[in-house]
Motif scaffolding. Structure first.
Motif, PDB file in Angstrom:
ATOM      1  N   GLU A 343       0.968  -1.096   0.030  1.00 26.65           N
ATOM      2  CA  GLU A 343       0.194   0.116  -0.005  1.00 26.65           C
ATOM      3  C   GLU A 343       0.842   1.182  -0.139  1.00 26.65           C
ATOM      4  N   GLU A 344       2.580   1.401   0.409  1.00 29.14           N
ATOM      5  CA  GLU A 344       2.991   1.876   0.980  1.00 29.14           C
ATOM      6  C   GLU A 344       3.543   2.378  -0.616  1.00 29.14           C
ATOM      7  N   ILE A 345       3.804   1.674  -1.346  1.00 30.28           N
ATOM      8  CA  ILE A 345       4.762   1.489  -2.512  1.00 30.28           C
ATOM      9  C   ILE A 345       3.321   2.599  -2.981  1.00 30.28           C
ATOM     10  N   GLU A 346       2.105   2.073  -3.054  1.00 29.43           N
ATOM     11  CA  GLU A 346       1.117   2.373  -4.795  1.00 29.43           C
ATOM     12  C   GLU A 346       1.039   4.377  -4.021  1.00 29.43           C
ATOM     13  N   GLU A 347       1.124   4.672  -2.868  1.00 34.61           N
ATOM     14  CA  GLU A 347       0.937   6.024  -2.361  1.00 34.61           C
ATOM     15  C   GLU A 347       2.312   6.334  -2.962  1.00 34.61           C
ATOM     16  N   LEU A 348       3.025   6.327  -2.625  1.00 34.15           N
ATOM     17  CA  LEU A 348       4.489   6.666  -2.695  1.00 34.15           C
ATOM     18  C   LEU A 348       4.706   7.197  -4.385  1.00 34.15           C
ATOM     19  N   LYS A 349       3.982   6.098  -5.239  1.00 39.03           N
ATOM     20  CA  LYS A 349       4.062   6.811  -6.789  1.00 39.03           C
ATOM     21  C   LYS A 349       3.433   7.470  -6.696  1.00 39.03           C
ATOM     22  N   GLU A 350       2.193   7.624  -6.853  1.00 34.10           N
ATOM     23  CA  GLU A 350       0.882   8.330  -6.764  1.00 34.10           C
ATOM     24  C   GLU A 350       1.488   9.481  -6.535  1.00 34.10           C
ATOM     25  N   GLU A 351       2.099  10.408  -5.083  1.00 34.50           N
ATOM     26  CA  GLU A 351       2.516  11.049  -5.545  1.00 34.50           C
ATOM     27  C   GLU A 351       3.729  11.857  -6.051  1.00 34.50           C
ATOM     28  N   LEU A 352       4.630  10.678  -6.051  1.00 35.10           N
ATOM     29  CA  LEU A 352       5.384  10.820  -7.679  1.00 35.10           C
ATOM     30  C   LEU A 352       4.940  11.313  -8.594  1.00 35.10           C
ATOM     31  N   LYS A 355       3.937  14.966  -8.378  1.00 29.51           N
ATOM     32  CA  LYS A 355       4.369  16.553  -8.211  1.00 29.51           C
ATOM     33  C   LYS A 355       5.500  16.161  -9.347  1.00 29.51           C
ATOM     34  N   LYS A 356       5.595  15.374 -10.645  1.00 32.96           N
ATOM     35  CA  LYS A 356       5.629  15.546 -11.803  1.00 32.96           C
ATOM     36  C   LYS A 356       5.007  15.971 -12.575  1.00 32.96           C
ATOM     37  N   LEU A 357       3.932  15.791 -12.128  1.00 30.84           N
ATOM     38  CA  LEU A 357       3.068  16.209 -13.142  1.00 30.84           C
ATOM     39  C   LEU A 357       3.232  18.576 -12.409  1.00 30.84           C
ATOM     40  N   ARG A 358       3.355  18.418 -11.839  1.00 26.26           N
ATOM     41  CA  ARG A 358       2.894  19.420 -11.474  1.00 26.26           C
ATOM     42  C   ARG A 358       4.488  20.580 -12.299  1.00 26.26           C
ATOM     43  N   LYS A 359       5.546  19.740 -11.998  1.00 26.90           N
ATOM     44  CA  LYS A 359       6.453  20.330 -12.099  1.00 26.90           C
ATOM     45  C   LYS A 359       7.083  20.511 -13.619  1.00 26.90           C
ATOM     46  N   GLN A 360       6.416  19.911 -14.044  1.00 30.29           N
ATOM     47  CA  GLN A 360       6.549  19.649 -15.685  1.00 30.29           C
ATOM     48  C   GLN A 360       5.222  21.195 -16.144  1.00 30.29           C
ATOM     49  N   GLN A 361       4.344  21.106 -15.798  1.00 32.05           N
ATOM     50  CA  GLN A 361       3.693  22.532 -16.079  1.00 32.05           C
ATOM     51  C   GLN A 361       4.255  24.078 -15.786  1.00 32.05           C
ATOM     52  N   TYR A 362       4.906  24.048 -14.494  1.00 33.19           N
ATOM     53  CA  TYR A 362       6.307  25.330 -14.290  1.00 33.19           C
ATOM     54  C   TYR A 362       6.916  25.170 -15.285  1.00 33.19           C
ATOM     55  N   GLU A 363       7.500  24.055 -15.633  1.00 31.20           N
ATOM     56  CA  GLU A 363       8.518  24.973 -16.840  1.00 31.20           C
ATOM     57  C   GLU A 363       7.845  24.895 -18.067  1.00 31.20           C
ATOM     58  N   ASP A 364       6.823  24.604 -18.188  1.00 31.79           N
ATOM     59  CA  ASP A 364       5.989  24.966 -19.518  1.00 31.79           C
ATOM     60  C   ASP A 364       5.836  26.434 -19.226  1.00 31.79           C
ATOM     61  N   PHE A 401      11.802  23.749  -5.947  1.00 33.83           N
ATOM     62  CA  PHE A 401      11.987  22.704  -4.869  1.00 33.83           C
ATOM     63  C   PHE A 401      10.764  21.999  -4.978  1.00 33.83           C
ATOM     64  N   LEU A 402      10.007  20.982  -5.962  1.00 34.87           N
ATOM     65  CA  LEU A 402       9.583  20.235  -7.268  1.00 34.87           C
ATOM     66  C   LEU A 402      10.440  19.319  -7.071  1.00 34.87           C
ATOM     67  N   SER A 403      11.815  19.743  -8.032  1.00 36.42           N
ATOM     68  CA  SER A 403      13.005  18.638  -7.691  1.00 36.42           C
ATOM     69  C   SER A 403      13.326  18.135  -7.049  1.00 36.42           C
ATOM     70  N   LYS A 404      13.366  18.204  -5.766  1.00 37.12           N
ATOM     71  CA  LYS A 404      13.565  17.791  -4.509  1.00 37.12           C
ATOM     72  C   LYS A 404      12.858  17.206  -4.203  1.00 37.12           C
ATOM     73  N   GLU A 405      12.118  17.763  -3.973  1.00 38.79           N
ATOM     74  CA  GLU A 405      10.845  17.108  -3.224  1.00 38.79           C
ATOM     75  C   GLU A 405      10.628  15.679  -4.234  1.00 38.79           C
ATOM     76  N   ILE A 406      10.870  15.979  -5.914  1.00 40.45           N
ATOM     77  CA  ILE A 406      10.746  14.459  -6.551  1.00 40.45           C
ATOM     78  C   ILE A 406      11.754  13.482  -6.253  1.00 40.45           C
ATOM     79  N   SER A 407      13.336  13.971  -5.671  1.00 41.04           N
ATOM     80  CA  SER A 407      14.854  13.353  -5.563  1.00 41.04           C
ATOM     81  C   SER A 407      14.368  11.995  -4.088  1.00 41.04           C
ATOM     82  N   GLU A 408      13.916  13.039  -3.734  1.00 40.29           N
ATOM     83  CA  GLU A 408      13.038  12.545  -2.038  1.00 40.29           C
ATOM     84  C   GLU A 408      12.509  11.690  -2.178  1.00 40.29           C
ATOM     85  N   LEU A 409      11.364  11.509  -3.144  1.00 41.50           N
ATOM     86  CA  LEU A 409      10.402  10.470  -3.286  1.00 41.50           C
ATOM     87  C   LEU A 409      10.925   9.078  -4.335  1.00 41.50           C
TER      88      LEU A 409
END
Length: 742
Positions: A343-352, A355-364, A401-409
């Motif tokens: 269950e924890e792995i599925e939650e981490l995948k969803e959160e990751l 965050k990657k989606l948000r980061k792409q939006q910021y870059e666009d 900051f999103l990049s750092k969070e993605i790396s931790e995740l």
């Protein structure tokens, strides 16, 4: 006639080709222009040397051109004609290897290498280097060479040219040999005077008589030795037969004593042993051994069974231990942990993903803001530059900051995946252990049953020690009885051998007294033989010495006879050599007189032909006080020595006449004259007369003349080829030659 010469790298000549004809060939030019070099080259081509080399003024390597460029090779090619045959000489001089040479006759190679070519040329020209260099070739200022030789030396110099000096050398050697023969004869006469021939011959007769007597005595002793050896051989054969019988008898007796001793020993050993039925003992031993073998097989089977039970018990104990460890693992295993991690792995995948989606939006958004300069790409409102930069900075920070969070995740997700992998392996292990526990559920009861079975087998122990001891005792007793049987057989064999030997002893014939008597006879014969042989040896030694003495005496007599004959021969040889030496003197003097006579006849013919005045009517070569004089005859028939003249004209013409005459007499095959600077120290009038003589008279006397001069007046004497030689010294240029048309 010399027809042409070609010089390559020879001294100052880089490449010079000169053709010549009959008559006077003139070389004119300043000093050092290379005129005399051509004459040196002609001499070198003929004989492989020249006066400057012989006088050690130059070395062979100095003939190779070294200015303006140092060359490695100098080459001379000379072509000439004699007796209607054309010849070509080639000589090459190298700086780094030996010189080479070749001679061709009408195009055919007839000689190679320096010495062979020179030898062949001397045979063709019929003159050697000495004659050419002294008679034909007048070096610079040396036309009057013979007049400059000091008085007293002229005869020896001319004799050497005429080879008359060889007669003197031969006479000197002949006298030397004659003196040696005379001394040898005197020595031999002294030697034989010290020898007493009669005494030597008497001694020889005495030695011959002694040797004849010694020979008779030697024959007598040889016969005695032969007879003694024959008798000795017969006696020794008989004695050896006696000795063999004695040895045989002694060996048999010794063997008999040995056998009797062995029989007594065996009889004593047999008596000491109590005899029993060996077959009964053998059967009892066989039965006991069979029983022992059966019991040992039974014991071995029991031990194998115990070993098998121990192996099975050991295997079951391992299985029991494995069962306990599996039960312990299954008690500690928690399957819920695996579900929780999933269950924890599925939650981490969803959160990751979010965050990657948000980061792409910021870059666009950042990219759109950078491209749009005036309006907001999101709301389409007017944007100032300051506001645009502020928006870009804020979105870049949020993207960072999103990049750092993605790396931790990513790290957390990776760790969780590793954990769930471990939990997955534990589940697989738990499933395997459950199946294994099902297989091992009866292990305790199986182990207990096997241990009880083992205990029962151990209680059934079989003791074989008593039976083994009985078997060993029976075996020992049986072997003793068997040994006695063998000894009985040996005893019987010894008794049979004893009987046989006693019979053989009785058949051997031997008498001790006869043996001793024969032994003394053999020793006496050996003593006599030794005496005869020593006497013979002594006679032969003395005979050998006497023969050597006789041989020495015969050598002395032979030496005496040989010396007598040699004295007679030496006396005859000495007389013959003395006569020969006197004959050599006579022949030498006759040849010298003939030479002078012939030379004078030729000189007078030439003198009357070329002398332009009437002051002197004759010329001659005279022998006086063991020397030669050149003289002119005046109108009063008075002979005057030429070397005393003050007039250079008469002296020059006399020297030229002598040169021509010597050339004609001594080198008739060549008919050549070479003059180098002949006008040296002559006045103008003499030069004019000499030029006229050379131009009008010489060509009738000689076939070809070469004249080197720096005086241009002598060009008028040219009746053949005339060449002018030029060379600029300052520029170190090679010689240049120009043919002048006369």
């Amino acid at each position: 006639m010399i027809k042409e010469i070609e010089l390559i790298n020879f001294k100052s000549h880089k490449k010079t080709e000169l053709k010549f004809t009959n008559g006077n060939n003139i070389f004119v030019g300043i000093s050092g222009a290379g005129k005399s070099t051509v004459l040196d080259a002609i001499c070198f081509a003929f004989f492989g040397t020249m006066p400057k080399i012989q006088k050690k003024k130059v070395k062979l390597s100095d003939l190779i051109m070294d200015k303006p460029v140092k060359e490695d090779l100098a080459k001379i090619t000379l072509r000439f004609e004699i007796n209607n045959k054309n010849y070509e000489i080639k000589r090459e001089i190298f700086s780094n290897k030996p010189s080479s040479a070749e001679l061709r006759e009408d195009g055919k190679l007839i000689a190679v290498n320096q010495s062979q070519v020179t030898e062949a040329v001397e045979k063709i020209l019929k003159i050697d280097y000495d004659l050419f260099s002294k008679i034909i070739y007048a070096e610079q200022n040396q036309i009057d060479y013979f007049l400059t030789i000091p008085p007293g030396n002229r005869m020896s110099n001319i004799d050497e040219l005429l080879k008359l000096s060889k007669f003197e050398i031969a006479r000197t050697k002949t006298i030397s040999i004659s003196n040696r023969f005379k001394n040898l004869k005197n020595m031999k006469e002294e030697v034989i005077a010290n020898l007493n021939e009669q005494e030597i011959r008497d001694k020889k007769s005495e030695l011959e008589d002694y040797l004849n007597k010694a020979k008779d005595e030697e024959i007598l002793l040889e016969e005695k030795i032969r007879r003694t050896k024959t008798t000795l051989n017969n006696k020794e054969e008989l004695f050896n037969e006696f000795e063999r019988n004695k040895t045989k008898l002694e060996n048999k007796k010794a063997k008999l004593i040995e056998i009797k001793s062995a029989i007594n020993l065996l009889q004593n050993e047999i008596r000491e042993v109590k005899l029993e039925d060996i077959k009964k003992i053998e059967k009892e031993l066989k039965d006991k051994k069979l029983k022992l073998e059966n019991l040992e097989k039974e014991k071995l089977e029991r031990e194998k069974e115990i070993s098998s039970l121990n192996s099975k018990i050991e295997e079951l104990e391992k299985n029991l231990k494995e069962k306990k460890e599996a039960e312990k693992f299954l008690l500690s295993f928690n399957k819920e942990r695996y579900d929780s991690l999933k269950e924890e792995i599925e939650e981490l995948k969803e959160e990751l993903f979010n965050k990657k989606l948000r980061k792409q939006q910021y870059e666009d958004a950042i990219l759109s803001l950078k491209e749009s300069k005036e309006k907001c790409p999101t709301c389409d409102r007017e944007l100032t530059e300051e506001k645009r930069k502020e928006l870009i900075d804020r979105k870049e920070k949020e993207s960072y900051f999103l990049s750092k969070e993605i790396s931790e995740l990513d790290k957390k997700l990776s760790n969780k995946k590793e954990e769930i992998e471990l939990e997955n392996k534990k589940i697989e292990k738990a499933n395997f252990l459950k199946k294994r526990l099902e297989q091992l559920k009866n292990v305790e009861s199986d182990l207990d049953n096997l241990k009880k079975e083992l205990e029962k087998l151990k209680q059934k122990e079989i003791d074989l020690s008593g039976l083994k001891e009985e078997v060993q005792k029976l075996k020992t007793h049986y072997e003793k009885l068997k040994l006695i049987e063998i000894k009985k057989q040996k005893l019987e064999a010894y008794k049979q051998e004893q009987t046989k030997i006693e019979t053989e002893i009785r058949t051997i014939s031997f008498d001790e007294s006869e043996f001793e008597k024969l032994k003394k006879e053999v020793e006496e014969l050996k003593k006599n033989l030794l005496t005869f042989e020593l006497n013979l040896k002594h006679i032969r030694e003395i005979k050998n010495e006497k023969e050597k003495s006789l041989e020495q005496i015969e050598k002395e007599l032979e030496f005496l006879e040989r010396n007598k004959k040699e004295i007679l021969f030496l006396d005859y040889a000495n007389t013959t050599l003395t006569n020969f030496a006197n004959t050599l003197i006579e022949v030498q003097e006759i040849l010298r007189q003939e030479f002078v006579k012939t030379l004078n006849e030729v000189m007078n013919e030439i003198w009357s032909y070329i002398y332009p005045y009437e002051d002197y009517i004759g010329i001659r070569f005279k022998i006086e006080n063991r020397d030669y004089l050149l003289q002119l005859c005046d109108l009063k028939n008075k002979w005057i020595n030429v070397e005393g003249f003050s007039s250079g004209g008469e002296r020059a013409i006399a020297s030229l006449v002598m040169r021509i005459a010597l050339s004609v007499v001594l080198a008739p095959n060549l008919r050549l004259l070479v003059l180098d600077e002949p006008t040296h120290n002559l006045d103008a009038n003499t030069i004019r007369n000499l030029t006229e003589i050379l131009r009008t008279k010489i060509t009738d006397l000689l076939e070809q003349t070469f004249i080197v001069t720096h005086d241009e007046r002598l060009i008028q004497a040219g009746t053949g080829c005339v060449y002018e030689f030029k060379r600029e010294f300052g520029k170190k240029e090679p010689t240049k030659v120009i043919e002048l048309n006369m």
